[in-house]
Design an enzyme around this catalytic site. Structure first.
Site, PDB file in Angstrom:
ATOM      1  N   CYS A 190       0.820  -1.226   0.000  1.00 19.29           N
ATOM      2  CA  CYS A 190       0.000   0.000   0.000  1.00 19.29           C
ATOM      3  C   CYS A 190       0.848   1.267   0.000  1.00 19.29           C
ATOM      4  O   CYS A 190       0.384   2.327  -0.396  1.00 19.29           O
ATOM      5  CB  CYS A 190      -0.923   0.009   1.205  1.00 19.29           C
ATOM      6  SG  CYS A 190      -1.982  -1.428   1.243  1.00 19.29           S
ATOM      7  N   HIS A 240      -3.727   6.996   1.690  1.00 21.04           N
ATOM      8  CA  HIS A 240      -3.978   5.708   1.042  1.00 21.04           C
ATOM      9  C   HIS A 240      -5.374   5.256   1.457  1.00 21.04           C
ATOM     10  O   HIS A 240      -5.729   5.321   2.635  1.00 21.04           O
ATOM     11  CB  HIS A 240      -2.915   4.699   1.484  1.00 21.04           C
ATOM     12  CG  HIS A 240      -3.346   3.287   1.291  1.00 21.04           C
ATOM     13  ND1 HIS A 240      -3.800   2.823   0.073  1.00 21.04           N
ATOM     14  CD2 HIS A 240      -3.431   2.239   2.153  1.00 21.04           C
ATOM     15  CE1 HIS A 240      -4.135   1.547   0.200  1.00 21.04           C
ATOM     16  NE2 HIS A 240      -3.929   1.167   1.454  1.00 21.04           N
ATOM     17  N   ASN A 281     -10.148  -0.716  -1.571  1.00 21.17           N
ATOM     18  CA  ASN A 281      -8.725  -0.478  -1.332  1.00 21.17           C
ATOM     19  C   ASN A 281      -7.946  -1.074  -2.502  1.00 21.17           C
ATOM     20  O   ASN A 281      -7.928  -2.288  -2.673  1.00 21.17           O
ATOM     21  CB  ASN A 281      -8.345  -1.135   0.006  1.00 21.17           C
ATOM     22  CG  ASN A 281      -6.867  -1.032   0.333  1.00 21.17           C
ATOM     23  OD1 ASN A 281      -6.028  -0.814  -0.548  1.00 21.17           O
ATOM     24  ND2 ASN A 281      -6.535  -1.216   1.591  1.00 21.17           N
TER      25      ASN A 281
HETATM   26  N1  COA Z   1     -18.851  -9.610   6.666  1.00 21.54           N
HETATM   27  C1  COA Z   1     -19.456  -9.938   7.812  1.00 21.54           C
HETATM   28  N2  COA Z   1     -18.783 -10.269   8.931  1.00 21.54           N
HETATM   29  C2  COA Z   1     -17.457 -10.270   8.871  1.00 21.54           C
HETATM   30  C3  COA Z   1     -16.751  -9.928   7.702  1.00 21.54           C
HETATM   31  C4  COA Z   1     -17.493  -9.588   6.574  1.00 21.54           C
HETATM   32  N3  COA Z   1     -16.931  -9.242   5.411  1.00 21.54           N
HETATM   33  N4  COA Z   1     -15.423 -10.007   7.973  1.00 21.54           N
HETATM   34  C5  COA Z   1     -15.308 -10.380   9.259  1.00 21.54           C
HETATM   35  N5  COA Z   1     -16.528 -10.551   9.806  1.00 21.54           N
HETATM   36  C6  COA Z   1     -16.886 -10.951  11.164  1.00 21.54           C
HETATM   37  C7  COA Z   1     -15.784 -11.673  11.875  1.00 21.54           C
HETATM   38  O1  COA Z   1     -15.782 -13.036  11.514  1.00 21.54           O
HETATM   39  C8  COA Z   1     -16.156 -11.468  13.323  1.00 21.54           C
HETATM   40  O2  COA Z   1     -17.154 -12.356  13.664  1.00 21.54           O
HETATM   41  P1  COA Z   1     -17.178 -13.002  15.148  1.00 21.54           P
HETATM   42  O3  COA Z   1     -17.359 -11.850  16.072  1.00 21.54           O
HETATM   43  O4  COA Z   1     -18.342 -13.931  15.078  1.00 21.54           O
HETATM   44  O5  COA Z   1     -15.859 -13.698  15.291  1.00 21.54           O
HETATM   45  C9  COA Z   1     -16.762 -10.067  13.317  1.00 21.54           C
HETATM   46  O6  COA Z   1     -17.124  -9.780  11.937  1.00 21.54           O
HETATM   47  C10 COA Z   1     -15.835  -9.007  13.819  1.00 21.54           C
HETATM   48  O7  COA Z   1     -14.612  -9.203  13.148  1.00 21.54           O
HETATM   49  P2  COA Z   1     -13.386  -8.320  13.493  1.00 21.54           P
HETATM   50  O8  COA Z   1     -12.221  -8.759  12.651  1.00 21.54           O
HETATM   51  O9  COA Z   1     -13.206  -8.228  14.960  1.00 21.54           O
HETATM   52  O10 COA Z   1     -13.947  -6.920  12.953  1.00 21.54           O
HETATM   53  P3  COA Z   1     -13.310  -5.523  13.031  1.00 21.54           P
HETATM   54  O11 COA Z   1     -14.215  -4.610  13.726  1.00 21.54           O
HETATM   55  O12 COA Z   1     -11.879  -5.557  13.464  1.00 21.54           O
HETATM   56  O13 COA Z   1     -13.334  -5.104  11.495  1.00 21.54           O
HETATM   57  C11 COA Z   1     -11.885  -4.891   9.612  1.00 21.54           C
HETATM   58  C12 COA Z   1     -12.616  -5.855  10.544  1.00 21.54           C
HETATM   59  C13 COA Z   1     -11.047  -5.727   8.646  1.00 21.54           C
HETATM   60  C14 COA Z   1     -12.882  -4.088   8.825  1.00 21.54           C
HETATM   61  C15 COA Z   1     -11.021  -3.947  10.482  1.00 21.54           C
HETATM   62  O14 COA Z   1     -10.231  -4.689  11.378  1.00 21.54           O
HETATM   63  C16 COA Z   1     -10.151  -3.064   9.686  1.00 21.54           C
HETATM   64  O15 COA Z   1     -10.648  -2.176   9.024  1.00 21.54           O
HETATM   65  N6  COA Z   1      -8.834  -3.247   9.736  1.00 21.54           N
HETATM   66  C17 COA Z   1      -7.936  -2.525   8.901  1.00 21.54           C
HETATM   67  C18 COA Z   1      -7.997  -3.138   7.558  1.00 21.54           C
HETATM   68  C19 COA Z   1      -7.306  -2.339   6.503  1.00 21.54           C
HETATM   69  O16 COA Z   1      -7.410  -1.164   6.436  1.00 21.54           O
HETATM   70  N7  COA Z   1      -6.564  -3.045   5.689  1.00 21.54           N
HETATM   71  C20 COA Z   1      -5.870  -2.458   4.660  1.00 21.54           C
HETATM   72  C21 COA Z   1      -4.515  -2.127   5.120  1.00 21.54           C
HETATM   73  S1  COA Z   1      -3.665  -1.281   3.933  1.00 21.54           S
END
Ligand code: COA
Length: 335
Positions: free
Chosen positions: A115, A262, A292
């Site tokens: 990224c 980004h 993204n």
């Molecule tokens: N749809 C529905 N549910 C989903 C899902 C999706 N696409 N992806 C994950 N889940 C579920 C998980 O399985 C989890 O379920 P559980 O509670 O039964 O275990 C629940 O949602 C919460 O997951 P979690 O990973 O704790 O969610 P979060 O609040 O951390 O959000 C992201 C997940 C990925 C959106 C978040 O962590 C994030 O934005 N991280 C940064 C990612 C990013 O910017 N990446 C690019 C880097 S350059």
């Protein structure tokens, strides 16, 4: 010492729009979950057979950037191609662009900083221009994420976030000292290699082995992301590296005319905006439409902001990125 500036911009997005509803039909997710956690409403995916590859999309964006710079491809002295999803393992994608654009023998190199790749590319271009070695440099960010996404519920956290596309900039020697790229600030922290990673194929697990194993349980050849870890580190490093650039140039957050972060996740951008106390009009976001696109996200957003007339002469533009590695960086530009 010479100064450098961005003189042309271009972008290319594949036609195929994949909405959250489309994903709902494939994996266990919902439009509400995706919008609430990421801000994304739709993204683009190439379609097999539509002729698009990471390099060809990069070349299309580069061609537009060259036209906007009023420059012929022959004038390019160096091609820098940032991607985490190259056409081939070997050779790099830069030489494919060189071939498509018929540029004879200038050097071409790839940048593998995920990224942060475009910011690393602009910083590299700026250094080559500052030393006087090159005059005109193509910096491209292009990605085809869709081919390597686990489109099952197992991969849903990744599947909803990433999209395909390309953006490009022509960075050229600037005779004026009053405008151009003021500085870049780059960092990496290898201790987090495992937090955002695609582990296979690798030096101990070649493609042939993966094919021979044919093990559906093996997810190592799909990207893995520790979302919470990425989020926590991203908000910290974005703020840090933007402030580093501002302090270096004796600027305040009020001086920022446009910040293009980004496009990792809308919540990350909003978090940084709040922490830096920036108004809505000081921050550019388009992740809602494209997801993204890793190394392509900043040049796509920059091109779009420029097309919309969001950049005027003398404006302070800040580019900032964070991603796998972890690696992160900022570039401060006087437009
Ligand atoms: N749809 C529905 N549910 C989903 C899902 C999706 N696409 N992806 C994950 N889940 C579920 C998980 O399985 C989890 O379920 P559980 O509670 O039964 O275990 C629940 O949602 C919460 O997951 P979690 O990973 O704790 O969610 P979060 O609040 O951390 O959000 C992201 C997940 C990925 C959106 C978040 O962590 C994030 O934005 N991280 C940064 C990612 C990013 O910017 N990446 C690019 C880097 S350059």
């Amino acid at each position: 010492m010479y100064n450098s500036k961005i003189v042309g911009l271009g972008k290319y997005l594949p036609d195929n729009i994949v909405t959250n509803k489309d994903l709902e039909n494939k994996i266990d997710t919902s439009n509400e979950w995706i919008v609430e956690r990421t801000g994304i409403k739709e993204r683009r995916h190439i379609v097999k057979g539509d002729g698009n590859t990471t390099a060809s999309m990069g070349a299309k964006a580069a061609k537009i950037a060259l036209e906007n710079a009023n420059m012929s491809a022959y004038e390019i002295d160096l091609i820098l191609f940032a991607t985490l999803s190259p056409d081939y393992y070997m050779p790099g994608s830069g030489v494919f662009v060189q071939n498509i654009l018929n540029i004879p023998t200038c050097p071409a190199m790839d940048i593998r900083n995920a990224c942060s790749g475009f910011v690393y590319g602009v910083a590299t271009a700026d250094q080559f221009i500052k030393t006087g070695m090159y005059k005109n440099i193509l910096v491209i960010g292009s990605e085809t994420q869709s081919g390597a996404i686990d489109m099952t519920t197992r991969g849903r956290d990744i599947a909803v976030i990433f999209g395909d596309g390309a953006g490009a900039a022509v960075v050229s020697r600037n005779e004026s000292k009053e405008s151009g790229i003021l500085s870049s600030h780059l960092h990496s922290q290898g201790e987090h290699v495992d937090s955002l990673v695609m582990k296979a194929p690798n030096t101990n697990k070649w493609v042939t082995e993966i094919v021979n194993e044919n093990n559906p349980e093996d997810s190592s050849y799909y990207p893995y992301m520790n979302g919470k870890m990425v989020f926590k580190n991203a908000v910290l490093r974005f703020e840090e590296v933007i402030n580093e650039g501002l302090i270096y140039n004796n600027l305040q957050t009020e001086d920022i005319d446009l910040l293009i972060p980004h496009q990792a996740n809308l919540r990350i951008s909003q978090f940084i905006q709040r922490k830096l106390n920036l108004r809505d009009d000081q921050v550019y976001n388009n992740i809602m439409r494209y997801g993204n696109t890793t190394a392509a996200s900043i040049p796509i957003a920059l091109t779009e902001a420029w097309e919309e007339g969001r950049l005027s002469e003398g404006n302070i533009l800040v580019l900032a990125a964070f991603g796998a590695g972890f690696s992160w960086g900022s570039t401060i530009i006087k437009w």
